[in-house]
Design a protein around this motif. Structure first.
Motif, PDB file in Angstrom:
ATOM      1  N   MET A   1      36.263  54.177 -25.740  1.00  9.94           N
ATOM      2  CA  MET A   1      35.102  54.985 -25.377  1.00  9.94           C
ATOM      3  C   MET A   1      35.475  55.996 -24.316  1.00  9.94           C
ATOM      4  SD  MET A   1      33.049  51.708 -23.978  1.00  9.94           S
ATOM      5  CE  MET A   1      33.729  50.562 -22.798  1.00  9.94           C
ATOM      6  N   GLY A   2      36.765  56.301 -24.271  1.00  5.12           N
ATOM      7  CA  GLY A   2      37.222  57.294 -23.322  1.00  5.12           C
ATOM      8  C   GLY A   2      38.135  56.725 -22.259  1.00  5.12           C
TER       9      GLY A   2
ATOM     10  N   GLY B   1      31.165  57.883 -25.760  1.00  4.05           N
ATOM     11  CA  GLY B   1      30.677  57.323 -24.498  1.00  4.05           C
ATOM     12  C   GLY B   1      30.088  55.947 -24.723  1.00  4.05           C
TER      13      GLY B   1
ATOM     14  N   PHE C   1      29.711  53.167 -21.532  1.00  4.30           N
ATOM     15  CA  PHE C   1      29.109  52.921 -20.204  1.00  4.30           C
ATOM     16  C   PHE C   1      28.209  51.694 -20.196  1.00  4.30           C
ATOM     17  CE2 PHE C   1      29.063  57.711 -20.859  1.00  4.30           C
ATOM     18  CZ  PHE C   1      30.334  57.900 -20.368  1.00  4.30           C
TER      19      PHE C   1
ATOM     20  N   ASP D   1      48.109  57.864 -14.908  1.00  6.85           N
ATOM     21  CA  ASP D   1      47.300  59.036 -15.220  1.00  6.85           C
ATOM     22  C   ASP D   1      45.932  58.619 -15.774  1.00  6.85           C
ATOM     23  OD1 ASP D   1      47.118  61.909 -15.227  1.00  6.85           O
ATOM     24  OD2 ASP D   1      47.025  61.758 -17.411  1.00  6.85           O
TER      25      ASP D   1
ATOM     26  N   ALA E   1      43.848  57.768 -12.774  1.00  5.80           N
ATOM     27  CA  ALA E   1      43.327  58.983 -12.142  1.00  5.80           C
ATOM     28  C   ALA E   1      42.177  59.559 -12.965  1.00  5.80           C
ATOM     29  CB  ALA E   1      44.444  60.011 -11.986  1.00  5.80           C
ATOM     30  N   ALA E   2      42.346  59.598 -14.286  1.00  2.00           N
ATOM     31  CA  ALA E   2      41.297  60.150 -15.150  1.00  2.00           C
ATOM     32  C   ALA E   2      40.025  59.319 -15.029  1.00  2.00           C
ATOM     33  CB  ALA E   2      41.766  60.182 -16.606  1.00  2.00           C
ATOM     34  N   GLN E   3      40.165  58.001 -14.950  1.00  6.50           N
ATOM     35  CA  GLN E   3      38.979  57.145 -14.837  1.00  6.50           C
ATOM     36  C   GLN E   3      38.306  57.319 -13.482  1.00  6.50           C
ATOM     37  OE1 GLN E   3      37.187  55.357 -17.139  1.00  6.50           O
ATOM     38  NE2 GLN E   3      38.533  56.595 -18.387  1.00  6.50           N
TER      39      GLN E   3
ATOM     40  N   GLU F   1      38.256  60.136 -11.756  1.00  7.79           N
ATOM     41  CA  GLU F   1      37.532  61.413 -11.872  1.00  7.79           C
ATOM     42  C   GLU F   1      36.220  61.184 -12.623  1.00  7.79           C
ATOM     43  OE1 GLU F   1      40.525  63.773 -13.872  1.00  7.79           O
ATOM     44  OE2 GLU F   1      41.927  63.407 -12.213  1.00  7.79           O
ATOM     45  N   SER F   2      36.330  60.456 -13.720  1.00  9.92           N
ATOM     46  CA  SER F   2      35.171  60.190 -14.566  1.00  9.92           C
ATOM     47  C   SER F   2      34.112  59.376 -13.815  1.00  9.92           C
ATOM     48  CB  SER F   2      35.644  59.444 -15.809  1.00  9.92           C
ATOM     49  OG  SER F   2      34.563  59.058 -16.605  1.00  9.92           O
TER      50      SER F   2
ATOM     51  N   ILE G   1      32.384  61.523 -11.040  1.00 10.77           N
ATOM     52  CA  ILE G   1      31.417  62.489 -11.576  1.00 10.77           C
ATOM     53  C   ILE G   1      30.176  61.758 -12.093  1.00 10.77           C
ATOM     54  CG2 ILE G   1      31.079  64.183 -13.441  1.00 10.77           C
ATOM     55  CD1 ILE G   1      34.048  65.048 -12.841  1.00 10.77           C
ATOM     56  N   PHE G   2      30.380  60.606 -12.677  1.00 11.65           N
ATOM     57  CA  PHE G   2      29.260  59.763 -13.118  1.00 11.65           C
ATOM     58  C   PHE G   2      28.415  59.348 -11.910  1.00 11.65           C
ATOM     59  CE2 PHE G   2      27.409  56.163 -15.509  1.00 11.65           C
ATOM     60  CZ  PHE G   2      27.379  56.676 -16.790  1.00 11.65           C
TER      61      PHE G   2
ATOM     62  N   LEU H   1      25.653  66.309 -13.936  1.00 11.35           N
ATOM     63  CA  LEU H   1      26.491  67.178 -13.125  1.00 11.35           C
ATOM     64  C   LEU H   1      27.248  68.127 -14.043  1.00 11.35           C
ATOM     65  CD1 LEU H   1      27.071  66.925  -9.948  1.00 11.35           C
ATOM     66  CD2 LEU H   1      29.401  66.438 -10.690  1.00 11.35           C
TER      67      LEU H   1
ATOM     68  N   THR I   1      31.115  70.342  -9.633  1.00  6.43           N
ATOM     69  CA  THR I   1      32.135  69.307  -9.546  1.00  6.43           C
ATOM     70  C   THR I   1      33.101  69.599  -8.405  1.00  6.43           C
ATOM     71  OG1 THR I   1      31.959  68.901 -11.902  1.00  6.43           O
ATOM     72  CG2 THR I   1      33.960  68.137 -10.831  1.00  6.43           C
TER      73      THR I   1
END
Ligand code: FES
Ligand code: FES
Lengths: 728, 153
Positions: free
Chosen positions: A72-73, A398, A400, A628, A631-633, A635-636, A639-640, A668, A673
Motif C-alpha cells: 500500500m505504498g 493507500g 492506512f 531509503d 526515509a520515504a515512510q 516523509e509520508s 505529511i500525513f 496538505l 510541505t
C-alpha cells in the motif's frame, strides 16, 4: 500460549519440485495472535503444515518471493525480497515478487493473522524469511556437494551459484533444483553475519516503481473481468439509517442501467459502466428511516465526553505509585484538556471491490489489508467453504488501516443477485461518509511539579470509543467486554516513558455510534499529541528547556533520549533559529520504533496562519532493511501528520458526516510541505515498524513550536489560525 | 458513435457526449492508468493532456476532446523512458502509486512550458495534485532532475 516447538522442528520448511523444474520453498513458523496476547484467548494450534512464506527458484535462476502482505505504498514488495536475496546470495536483478493468495500461508507471525498493519511486515517476517532463505541456500550447497562428492564445508556461494574453489567447479542454482528438493531441510541453517549483508541495510530501488509510473499497475479500481457490470450504491446519509421506500423508475430509464438491487446497505444501481451507474443513482428517489443517530451531532458528543470525563468510572490502563501522595508534594499543579477529533482515512483510491459469484465458487478482486478475513467473510456470506473463495489482492491505493475488506461483501451480494461479475465503486463522497474513523479522544490531564521543577504526579484520563468493539468481531472473532481495557485507546499514554513516581492513566469507553477503526498509528495518533504537548506545558511551568526537561526524565529510556538528541543536534536546537522561526520538539515510541521530530514554524501575526518550514526527524527502528524506504515512510508519515494537524476533522450533524470531498476535508499540498530531513540511528536492535511511527510526533512538535512562536497553546486539533491571531 | 484520438490511436465510443472523459478513457477505451480520486476537480489524479494542455478528465466532457489529441499516462512514452518517468524511478517517488499518473501528467506540462522550474514554479504547478502518501518532496526532486536531463523537450 505454548510454544509449538515440536511442530516447528517437523515442519519448519518444505521443498517441492514443481512441474517445469522450479523449486518451491515454504516455511512455517509459530505465531501468537493479537487476540491471544491481549485478551488471553487460546488459539487453535496449527495441526498441519502451513507455510508462512514462499520462495520460488526457477531453472533459469530467477527467484520469486511470494509476498502475502499487501503493498500500500510502504515498500513491502521490495523489502521482503531483499531479505531473501541476501541470505540466498543471488543477484538483485534475478529477484522478483508475486502477490500471494490468502491463507494461513501468509499469516504474519507478529499479528497472528494475514493482516498488513501495525507496521509489522518486517517485524514479523524478517526472521522467518531469512531462515527459509538460508535453509534453501544450504540445501542447494548440499546438492552440489553430493554431485561433486566433496565436503559441504569446501563449497561457497555467490551470485546465484555454488562453487568449489579447489576444483574451480561451479553450478548455477537453477541446475541444482531437482537434487536440492531431495535434501532434508536443515532445522538450524547458519545465518549470514550482519557485516556481510549485501542488501539489508542498503538503499535498494523499489521493485514496484516501474508499473507505478506508466499506468500499468493494477489497483482494485482497474479490475476488468469479462461480462462485468459496475455498481454504485446509494447509502443512508445518516449513519445506520435504512431504506424505507424508494422509487427507481427514473433510475431505470438511464441508458446503461441494468439492475436496481436493494441491499442492507442501501440501493445499488448496477450498470454497464461507472458513469451510467452514477447517473442512475443520481436519479434515484429514496426515503430513509433515519434511525436513532438522526439526533446525534458533534457538539452533543463533545458534551457527553466532558460529562463522562468528569463522572464516569474509568478502566485503569496504568498505575504507578500514588496520585494523592504525589499531589501532596506538588508546588504547582496544572490541568488541561486536550481534544483530538474523528478523522477519515481518505485513501487516494476510494473503496471498491469486484466479485464473481458462481454456483460453487467465488472470486473477488480488491485491494485488501486482511485477505484471509475477507476470504472467511465471503465464504460465510455464500455458505461456501473458504477454499472455494479466491481472493486476488491488487495494489492498494493507500491503506492506512482502512482497507480491511468489509466493502467486498456488497460486490459479492450483487454478483450473486445479478448472476454476473460486479464491480462496486465508491465515490469520494461515499468513501468520506462510509469510513471507520480514527476515534475522537477527549483527554483530561493534570500534573504537578515540585519546587525544583521535577514532576511529582501525572494523571491522564482518555475518553474515547473502542476500536476493538467496532472491528473486533469481524476481524478477530470477538469483541472486548465493556469492562476490559481496549489498549488501542491508551497506547502511547499508558506507557509514558518519562520518569513519573506517581502516575495514573485510565480510559472511559464511549459509544457515540460513529464507526471507528485503525488509522495510521492508531492510539498513538492522538496520545502523542496529548502527552507530548502536556509535557511541554510542564517544562514551561518548570522553566526548563523542553529538550533538557525531556532528557532529564528519560534516563531509563536511552532510545527515546537517543532520537531526541539526534533530532535536536541536526536541527541545531541550541543554536538560534532564523528570525521569525520557532522550534518545537516531540518524541514518541510506537510499533517498537522511536521517533523524535523538531518542527520549525512561523506564525503570521495578522492572520494566525502557520507555516511549517522544516521538520527534522530522527528514527531508531532497530536494524534497518532499506534505509531509503525508512526515509520515504518518515516523509509520508509526517505529511500525513501535518494534514491531520492542520485540516483533519470529521464532524457529525443530525447523524450525518458533514465532510464530503477534498474541498471540505482538505489534504496538505505541495506548497505547504516543509523541508523534511530524516536521520536514522544505526542499530542492531530488533526491527521496529516504519509505516506508522513517524506520524505521532508531528502534531505535537508543530503545536509546541507554535507555543514557542506565540505563547498560545493549541489543545484542540485541528489547529485553527483564528485562535493564533494577535488581537490588535 | 463518437471518434476519439487517444495516444495517437483512433477509437469509437458510444458514450453520451457529456460523459466525463475520465470514464470514457477508463471504461469504454480501457486505459486504466488515469485515476479517479474525487470527481470534482479537487485532486488531479485524473489529469490528462488534450492538445497539449493539462485537463482534469473527471470534469471534462467527452465533447470537448472531439477532434483533438488526447494523451494519457500510457502515451507519455512507449517504454517508461520519458525523462520524468526515469527521474521518478531514480528517486523512488511512488508509494501507493495511485496519484502518480496525475503527478507525472501535470509535471510534463510544467516542464514543457518551463525548462528550469524553481521550487516556487514547481509548487504552483503541482499543488493541485493531491498525494495522500506524501510523496511531494520526492516529486519536487524528480522534476528538478528531469529538467536537468532535458525533460522539457
Ligand atoms: S478525479 Fe479529477 S480532479 Fe480528482
Ligand atoms: S503515492 Fe499514494 S497517493 Fe500519491
Amino acid at each position: 500460549m505454548t510454544p509449538k516447538t515440536e511442530l516447528d522442528r517437523r515442519s519448519f520448511l518444505k521443498a517441492t519440485l514443481l512441474t517445469g523444474g522450479a523449486l518451491l520453498i515454504g516455511t512455517n513458523l509459530p505465531f501468537t495472535s493479537r487476540a491471544e496476547e491481549r485478551f488471553g484467548i487460546e488459539a487453535e494450534p496449527a495441526a498441519e503444515f502451513h507455510p508462512n512464506a514462499f520462495i520460488k527458484i526457477a531453472p533459469d535462476g530467477k527467484v520469486t518471493v511470494v509476498v502475502g502482505q499487501a503493498e500500500m505504498g510502504q515498500g513491502v514488495l521490495t523489502s521482503l525480497p531483499m531479505i531473501v536475496a541476501d541470505e540466498l546470495e543471488v543477484d538483485w536483478k534475478d529477484v522478483t515478487f508475486e502477490h500471494g493468495p490468502p491463507g494461513a500461508a501468509f499469516i504474519n507471525p507478529a499479528l497472528g493473522g494475514q493482516i498488513t498493519g501495525g507496521s509489522a511486515s518486517i517485524r514479523g517476517l524478517f526472521d522467518p524469511l531469512r531462515k527459509a532463505a538460508a535453509a534453501t541456500r544450504e540445501m542447494l550447497v548440499t546438492a552440489a556437494a553430493q554431485q561433486w562428492s566433496v565436503p559441504v564445508e569446501q563449497l561457497r556461494v555467490r551470485n546465484g551459484e555454488v562453487f568449489h574453489p579447489t576444483s574451480r567447479r561451479t553450478a548455477k542454482y537453477g541446475t541444482l533444483l531437482a537434487a536440492a528438493s531431495k535434501v532434508t531441510p536443515p532445522t538450524a541453517p547458519k545465518l549470514k553475519d550482519a557485516k556481510d549483508f549485501k542488501f539489508i541495510g542498503k538503499n535498494v530501488k523499489r521493485l514496484d516503481t516501474p508499473e507505478k509510473v506508466n499506468g500499468s499497475g493494477i489497483f482494485g479500481m482497474d479490475i476488468k473481468v469479462p461480462g462485468m457490470l459496475t455498481a454504485t450504491i446509494m447509502r443512508s446519509p445518516v449513519i445506520g439509517g435504512k431504506v424505507k421506500t424508494f422509487d427507481d423508475s427514473a433510475a431505470k430509464a438511464v441508458k446503461g442501467v441494468r439492475h436496481v438491487v436493494q441491499l442492507e446497505s442501501g440501493i445499488a444501481i448496477v450498470a454497464d459502466n461507472y458513469w451510467s451507474a452514477k447517473k442512475g443513482r443520481d436519479a434515484l428517489n429514496v426515503v430513509w428511516d433515519e434511525g436513532k443517530m438522526a439526533s446525534v451531532s458533534s457538539d452533543k458528543l463533545y458534551q457527553a465526553d466532558v460529562a463522562a470525563a468528569a463522572t464516569a468510572k474509568g478502566i485503569e490502563a496504568k498505575k504507578i505509585g500514588d496520585i494523592a501522595a504525589g499531589k501532596a508534594k506538588a508546588a504547582k499543579t496544572i490541568e488541561s484538556v486536550y481534544w483530538a477529533p474523528f478523522l477519515a482515512h481518505a485513501t487516494m483510491e476510494p473503496m471498491n471491490a469486484t466479485a464473481d459469484v458462481k454456483a460453487d465458487r467465488c472470486e473477488v478482486w480488491s485491494g485488501i489489508q486482511a485477505q484471509m478475513v475477507v476470504q472467511q467473510m465471503v465464504a460465510k456470506e455464500l455458505s461456501m467453504p473458504p477454499e472455494k473463495v479466491t481472493v486476488n489482492n491488487t495494489l492498494l491505493g493507500g491503506g492506512f488501516g482502512r482497507r480491511l475488506g468489509e466493502y467486498v461483501i456488497d460486490a459479492v451480494k450483487l454478483s450473486k443477485s445479478v448472476g454476473k461479475p460486479v464491480k462496486v465503486v465508491w465515490t469520494r463522497e461515499d468513501d468520506m461518509h462510509g469510513d471507520f474513523y480514527r476515534p475522537s479522544a477527549y483527554n483530561k490531564m493534570s500534573a504537578g511539579i515540585d519546587a525544583a521543577g521535577k514532576p511529582v504526579f501525572w494523571q491522564h484520563r482518555i475518553v474515547s470509543p473502542s476500536i476493538m468493539a467496532t472491528l473486533g468481531p469481524g476481524l478477530f472473532g470477538f469483541a472486548p467486554p465493556p469492562d476490559r481495557l481496549d489498549d488501542t485507546s491508551t497506547e502511547g499514554a499508558s506507557n509514558l516513558p518519562y520518569d513519573m513516581q506517581n502516575l495514573y492513566v485510565d480510559w472511559v469507553r464511549t459509544d457515540p455510534g460513529v464507526p471507528v477503526g485503525f488509522w495510521r498509528s492508531v492510539g498513538s495518533s492522538h496520545t502523542a499529541f496529548s502527552t507530548e504537548c502536556f509535557l511541554d506545558e510542564l517544562a514551561f511551568e518548570a522553566k526548563k528547556d523542553p529538550l533538557a526537561f525531556r532528557l532529564s526524565l528519560l534516563e531509563k529510556h536511552p532510545r527515546h533520549a537517543g532520537v531526541l538528541k539526534l533530532a535536536a543536534e541536526k536541527a541545531g536546537w541550541y543554536k538560534p533559529a532564523p528570525k521569525g522561526i520557532f522550534r518545537g520538539i516531540a518524541v514518541h515510541e510506537s510499533f517498537a520504533s522511536y521517533v523524535a521530530q523538531v518542527a520549525e514554524v512561523s506564525v503570521d501575526k495578522k492572520t494566525g496562519k502557520v507555516k511549517v518550514h522544516r521538520i527534522v526527524c530522527a528514527i531508531d527502528c532497530g536494524q534497518v532493511v532499506n534505509p531509503d524506504t525508512v526515509a520515504a515512510q518518515m516523509e509520508s508519515c509526517i505529511i500525513f501528520g501535518l494534514t491531520a494537524a492542520f485540516y483533519g476533522e470529521i464532524t457529525v450533524k443530525n447523524g450525518r458526516i458533514e465532510q464530503r470531498n477534498f474541498y471540505d476535508y482538505k489534504m496538505l499540498r505541495m506548497n505547504e510541505t516543509p523541508k523534511i530531513e530524516t536521520y536514522i540511528v544505526p542499530s542492531t536492535e530488533k526491527h521496529g515498524g516504519v509505516g506508522e511511527p513517524g506520524t505521532p510526533p508531528t502534531a505535537p512538535a508543530v503545536v509546541n513550536a507554535i507555543f514557542a512562536a506565540t505563547g498560545k497553546r493549541v489543545r484542540s486539533l485541528p489547529i485553527k489560525p483564528a485562535d493564533l491571531r494577535e488581537v490588535a | 458513435m463518437t471518434k476519439l484520438s487517444v495516444n495517437r490511436k483512433q477509437y469509437e465510443v458510444d458514450d453520451d457526449l457529456d460523459t466525463p472523459l475520465l470514464w470514457v478513457i477508463r471504461d469504454s477505451i480501457g486505459l486504466t492508468g488515469t485515476k479517479y480520486g474525487c470527481g470534482v476537480a479537487q485532486c488531479g489524479s485524473c489529469t490528462i493532456h488534450v492538445d497539449g494542455h493539462a485537463k482534469r478528465s473527471c470534469v471534462t466532457p467527452m465533447k470537448a476532446a472531439v477532434g483533438k489529441e488526447i494523451t494519457t499516462i500510457e502515451g507519455v512514452s512507449p517504454d517508461s523512458t520519458h525523462a520524468l518517468q526515469k527521474a521518478w524511478i531514480a528517486a523512488d517517488v511512488p508509494q501507493c502509486g495511485y496519484c502518480q499518473s496525475g503527478q507525472i501528467m501535470s509535471a510534463a506540462i510544467l516542464l514543457k512550458e518551463n525548462k528550469r522550474p524553481t521550487d516556487a514554479d514547481i509548487d504552483s504547478a503541482m499543488s493541485g495534485i493531491i498525494c495522500r502518501c506524501g510523496t511531494y518532496p520526492r516529486i519536487r526532486e524528480a522534476i528538478k532532475q528531469a529538467a536537468i536531463n532535458g525533460g522539457g523537450k
